[in-house]
Write a protein that holds these residues in place. Structure first.
Motif, short mmCIF file in Angstrom:
data_model
loop_
_atom_site.label_atom_id
_atom_site.label_comp_id
_atom_site.label_asym_id
_atom_site.label_seq_id
_atom_site.Cartn_x
_atom_site.Cartn_y
_atom_site.Cartn_z
N PHE A 40 -4.34 1.56 -6.54
CA PHE A 40 -4.36 2.25 -5.25
C PHE A 40 -3.19 3.22 -5.20
O PHE A 40 -2.16 3.04 -5.87
N ASN A 41 -3.35 4.29 -4.38
CA ASN A 41 -2.34 5.33 -4.30
C ASN A 41 -2.38 5.96 -2.92
O ASN A 41 -3.45 6.19 -2.35
N GLY B 189 2.12 3.31 -4.49
CA GLY B 189 0.86 2.77 -4.96
C GLY B 189 1.10 1.54 -5.81
O GLY B 189 2.21 0.99 -5.85
#
Length: 567
Positions: free
Chosen positions: A77-78, A91
């Motif tokens: 995820f970011n 992230g």
């Protein structure tokens, strides 16, 4: 390649004779005799001429079978957000693997087939496994099994978890850009290890391995800083620098071990047992440089760098207790360090008429105390007191000069010379990829008999990795042309690797520095071997063939024709 997973047939005399028409030779089986000739298995099978003794005889079975399975499930995820002059990014990532490994020397399964149970034959087959049971069947849970009075663990597949979270803030000042952040890394091996490497059998029964001698492998957690900055010196010149710490988890094969392999430490010295006390290696990296723009057509980027790597994996001999006695075993530890320093330069010439150029050059110096995860094995196995000397020397991958140039000549639509009213070179081009690598180091030795095994080569002549091989030079060419037929685009191409068909050798014999000659046949020992061989001329021919190892060379000229279709 023939028996594949039919493990019971690898060493079975009748099966090989009936289905392959061969007689097993050279001690593949430990007892019994050939029902046709009456010869004991250990004395060999059919020998039709004097054997020079260079290559394995007719009927030898490759005595290894391995199966493994690694599956990984992960997510990333970011998040990025601009706050005034701050560009904030954070992230993370997480991966969980499922690891299974099983290996056996299957020829031994045919031994004692009339006197031992199937479990006893598998147990004595130099077995190594986790995620599988003794017989190579997948399992999901730990299970204990007892064979011939020996109790051992059939381990469930380890499920190591690698995860990380990072944060970075890019702060843009008027004439200065600052990047600052950190990264948190976590590695959970999800397996067991020897509780005390120096007292392997010291927590339960002092004569055998049991659950009390093991403990769960602890998870590793690291927080690593990152910082970098850039500022313009002039309108076309930008200076940049950065510092960071990076982590690399150990190879799972160097970390994990099988209970049945560790079992050997109950009664003999060990020559390759992982006690599980490995940690991740750490790299501290510094770099600084500048980028120079030349108008809108070209740019030059130069960067100097320094890397310091600590905690590299290698092997050593550990002394441990077995009751009131001492024994030794070779195991993996975080033993070595290395440094890599150098200069990297990159020149880019954007398309100027029909030509574009990209040129990359690296000057590097790699030094340290060990070049691979097992480079100290021979030293600790043979040296007095099992010593592994710590000497700073060029590493095996020390390649001082690396040059790569990509030169592209291309005519786009409507371009190119006109011949008979047609622009024949329109939508076509040719690319030359030119590469040069300087030689890598090796340690010169007095003699090298390929039949003696790498641990029995002659004495070292000079210091470690003090000689270098010749460099390699190669040109690859690719020509292509685009044809458009309606909505379909056809792109035929000719790709020639190693255009000049150079003999680029990537490995050499340490006694000569040559890729196809050990000079053994000219030595006193080699001459004695020739005179004492039952077929001297065959021995010379076979040994020269053995020296001509194709893996010592890079690829010859390789021509490929291809067609790409786009629609």
């Amino acid at each position: 390649g023939f028996w594949r997973d039919n493990l019971l047939s690898y060493g079975d005399f009748d099966a090989n004779r009936e289905q392959q028409g061969v007689l097993l030779t050279g001690g593949d089986l430990s007892e019994g005799s050939d029902p046709v000739t009456g010869q004991p298995f250990g004395n060999g099978g059919r020998i039709e001429r004097p054997d020079p003794g260079v290559f394995h005889g007719f009927g030898r079975v490759f005595n290894n079978y391995t199966q493994y399975e690694i599956s990984t499930l992960g997510a990333d995820f970011n998040f990025t957000k601009q706050f005034k002059n701050h560009l904030v990014e954070f992230g993370g990532t997480v991966e969980q693997s499922n690891v299974r490994y099983w290996s056996i020397a299957p020829v031994s399964l045919a031994s004692f087939k009339d006197t031992r149970t199937m479990a006893e034959r598998y147990f004595s087959g130099i077995n190594f496994f986790y995620g599988y049971d003794l017989f190579g069947n997948t399992i999901e849970n730990d299970n204990f099994r007892t064979v011939a009075g020996d109790r051992f663990l059939e381990a469930a597949p380890p499920q190591p978890v690698t995860s990380a979270i990072y944060f970075q803030d890019k702060i843009e000042f008027q004439d200065f850009i600052l990047n600052i952040g950190f990264r948190w890394d976590r590695f959970d091996p999800d397996y067991i290890r020897i509780k005390d490497p120096f007292n392997v059998l010291g927590f339960g029964n002092p004569t055998e391995l049991d659950e009390a001698d093991f403990e769960p492998m602890p998870a590793e957690n690291y927080v690593s800083p990152r910082i970098g900055f850039a500022f313009p010196v002039t309108e076309f010149t930008v200076f940049h620098a950065q510092y960071g710490i990076f982590r690399q988890q150990p190879r799972l094969f160097d970390l994990y071990d099988s209970w049945i392999n560790l079992d050997d430490l109950e009664f003999i010295d060990g020559q390759g047992q992982n006690n599980g006390h490995l940690k991740s290696e750490s790299t501290t990296q510094y770099e600084f440089g500048f980028k120079q723009q030349f108008g809108n057509q070209a740019s030059l980027d130069m960067t100097a760098y320094y890397k310091n790597v600590k905690g590299l994996t290698n092997v050593t001999t550990v002394t441990s207790q077995r009751g009131r006695t001492k024994f030794q075993y070779i195991t993996t530890i975080n033993a070595d360090f290395g440094t890599v320093k150098g200069l990297a330069a990159s020149f880019n010439l954007r398309r100027l008429g029909p030509i574009s150029v990209k040129l990359d050059y690296t000057l590097a110096l790699a030094e340290g105390t060990g070049s691979s995860q097992s480079s100290s094995f021979i030293a600790t196995f043979r040296n007095q007191n099992n010593e592994t000397p710590k000497v700073i020397a060029p590493l095996d991958f020390d390649q001082r000069h690396t040059l790569t140039a990509s030169v592209d000549f291309r005519a786009n639509k409507g371009e190119g010379p006109v011949l008979a009213g047609t622009k024949i070179l329109e939508n076509s081009g040719v690319n030359f990829l030119i590469s040069y690598n300087s030689g890598r180091p090796y340690t010169p030795i007095e003699s090298q008999n390929l039949l003696a095994g790498s641990s029995l080569y002659g004495p070292v002549l000079t210091t470690l990795n003090s000689a270098y091989t010749a460099g390699t030079f190669r040109i690859d060419m690719r020509m292509d042309k685009l044809f458009t037929i309606g909505k379909i685009r056809l792109n035929p191409y000719l790709w020639v690797q190693n255009l000049l068909d150079r003999d680029n050798f990537i490995d050499v014999y340490r006694s000569t520095g040559e890729p196809d000659d050990t000079a053994f046949l000219n030595s006193a020992e080699g001459q004695q071997n020739i005179r004492s061989n039952p077929d001297p001329e065959a021995f010379i021919q076979d040994y020269k063939a053995l020296e001509r190892d194709p893996t010592n060379y890079g690829i010859p000229r390789l021509v490929r024709l291809g067609l790409r279709i786009k629609f």
